[in-house]
Design an enzyme around this catalytic site. Structure first.
Site, PDB file in Angstrom:
ATOM      1  N   ILE A  33       0.824  -1.203   0.000  1.00 11.49           N
ATOM      2  CA  ILE A  33       0.000   0.000   0.000  1.00 11.49           C
ATOM      3  C   ILE A  33       0.863   1.260   0.000  1.00 11.49           C
ATOM      4  O   ILE A  33       0.371   2.364  -0.216  1.00 11.49           O
ATOM      5  CB  ILE A  33      -0.964  -0.024   1.189  1.00 11.49           C
ATOM      6  CG1 ILE A  33      -2.157   0.897   0.932  1.00 11.49           C
ATOM      7  CG2 ILE A  33      -0.241   0.303   2.496  1.00 11.49           C
ATOM      8  CD1 ILE A  33      -3.292   0.702   1.905  1.00 11.49           C
ATOM      9  N   ASP A  50      -4.189  -1.854  -2.787  1.00 13.58           N
ATOM     10  CA  ASP A  50      -4.878  -2.085  -1.520  1.00 13.58           C
ATOM     11  C   ASP A  50      -5.409  -3.508  -1.515  1.00 13.58           C
ATOM     12  O   ASP A  50      -6.234  -3.876  -2.370  1.00 13.58           O
ATOM     13  CB  ASP A  50      -6.023  -1.069  -1.374  1.00 13.58           C
ATOM     14  CG  ASP A  50      -6.754  -1.183  -0.051  1.00 13.58           C
ATOM     15  OD1 ASP A  50      -6.545  -2.163   0.684  1.00 13.58           O
ATOM     16  OD2 ASP A  50      -7.566  -0.285   0.245  1.00 13.58           O
ATOM     17  N   TYR A 135      -6.274 -10.298  15.569  1.00 11.56           N
ATOM     18  CA  TYR A 135      -5.181 -10.496  14.615  1.00 11.56           C
ATOM     19  C   TYR A 135      -4.916 -11.986  14.419  1.00 11.56           C
ATOM     20  O   TYR A 135      -4.807 -12.472  13.285  1.00 11.56           O
ATOM     21  CB  TYR A 135      -3.924  -9.795  15.136  1.00 11.56           C
ATOM     22  CG  TYR A 135      -2.688 -10.045  14.313  1.00 11.56           C
ATOM     23  CD1 TYR A 135      -2.474  -9.365  13.117  1.00 11.56           C
ATOM     24  CD2 TYR A 135      -1.730 -10.962  14.733  1.00 11.56           C
ATOM     25  CE1 TYR A 135      -1.335  -9.597  12.365  1.00 11.56           C
ATOM     26  CE2 TYR A 135      -0.585 -11.193  13.990  1.00 11.56           C
ATOM     27  CZ  TYR A 135      -0.395 -10.508  12.799  1.00 11.56           C
ATOM     28  OH  TYR A 135       0.736 -10.751  12.056  1.00 11.56           O
ATOM     29  N   LYS A 139      -5.512 -14.923  11.114  1.00 12.15           N
ATOM     30  CA  LYS A 139      -4.613 -15.969  10.632  1.00 12.15           C
ATOM     31  C   LYS A 139      -5.333 -17.311  10.567  1.00 12.15           C
ATOM     32  O   LYS A 139      -5.133 -18.094   9.626  1.00 12.15           O
ATOM     33  CB  LYS A 139      -3.383 -16.059  11.540  1.00 12.15           C
ATOM     34  CG  LYS A 139      -2.572 -14.785  11.632  1.00 12.15           C
ATOM     35  CD  LYS A 139      -2.082 -14.310  10.279  1.00 12.15           C
ATOM     36  CE  LYS A 139      -1.194 -13.088  10.403  1.00 12.15           C
ATOM     37  NZ  LYS A 139      -0.699 -12.611   9.088  1.00 12.15           N
TER      38      LYS A 139
END
Length: 276
Positions: A33, A50, A135, A139
């Protein structure tokens, strides 16, 4: 290979990977990005994109053999802030890879997919998901996505549960969890080059005497780490206070991510651990 695509190319790990990946294919297409770096290899192109925008991601994968997906927001944050780059971004990569007939996705997963497992439990790659944060949950989502795309669509995936990838180990926890940049590059190379992988999970950890996880189930990758955090043990132990046996930053695999509240950043705690 004709073409490899690398996402997250401006991150610390992506920057280390770019020269090696450029040597494995006729063309390396790097993306992030951020704006382009000023040290592109002769066979490397760069496109700013993006991950949350399929219309920006999909064209990049056209004609590629493998995508090495390291792009993401790398810290705990409110779910809404992770949704685009970490969740939707993963879907966009796998779906675009399927549409363009890629052979394989190599994904930067994380120890935080199993971050609430006890450090002393000695897990291997078959451990069920036990995320420590939103977070870590992202995953898990991407790993399950990768398994599903392999089983339903025949798209191979290697999900690398990276532990603590830094130039050198920075605290007591890292004496077990350290992954050197040299070993990280070797691991990704093996994930790209292994003849067949189906759906594979492997841990990104160096050859540490105190490693809390095992890759004994995936010898076919050919990953043979060379570095060992024990080289730094005397220096780190001399500077660090005694570890608290009740501190989840040490007793759980996710370290500081295991102890923060959901949605609150954890990277600052990791830096604090490095100071003692």
């Amino acid at each position: 290979m004709k073409k490899i695509v690398l996402t997250g190319a401006r991150g610390a790990l992506g920057t280390s990977l770019r020269p090696a990946l450029a040597g494995l294919a006729d063309t390396l297409l790097s993306t992030d990005i951020q704006d382009a770096p000023d040290d592109l290899a002769p066979n490397e192109t760069y496109v700013r994109a993006d991950l949350a925008r399929m219309d920006e991601v999909a064209p990049l994968l056209e004609g590629a053999d493998v995508v090495v997906h390291f792009g993401a927001r790398v810290d705990e944050a409110p779910f809404e802030e992770l949704l685009g780059p970490n969740y939707i971004g993963a879907y966009n990569i796998w779906e675009a890879a399927h549409r363009h007939g890629l052979r394989r996705v190599v994904y930067a997963s994380s120890i935080h997919a199993v971050g609430l497992c006890e450090t002393a439990s000695g897990i291997d790659t078959r451990e069920p998901h036990r995320p420590d944060t939103f977070y870590g949950l992202a995953k898990c989502f991407a790993e399950d996505l990768g398994r599903m795309y392999w089983e339903k669509r025949g798209l191979e995936a290697v999900c690398l549960r990276i532990l603590s990838c830094t130039p050198k180990p920075e605290n007591l926890r890292a004496l077990g969890t350290w992954l050197s940049h040299r070993d990280m590059v070797h691991l990704v190379e093996r994930a790209v080059l292994a003849p067949t992988v189906g759906f594979t999970v492997a841990y990104g950890v160096s050859n540490n005497d105190r490693a809390p996880v095992s890759n004994h189930t995936v010898p076919f990758l050919g990953y043979r780490p060379q570095d060992n955090a024990e080289e730094y043990a005397a220096e780190i132990e001399a500077a660090a206070p005694e570890a608290d046996p009740q501190d989840m930053g040490y007793t759980r695999l996710g370290g500081p991510f295991a102890k923060v509240r959901l949605g609150e950043g954890a990277v600052s705690l990791i830096k604090a651990m490095g100071k003692g």
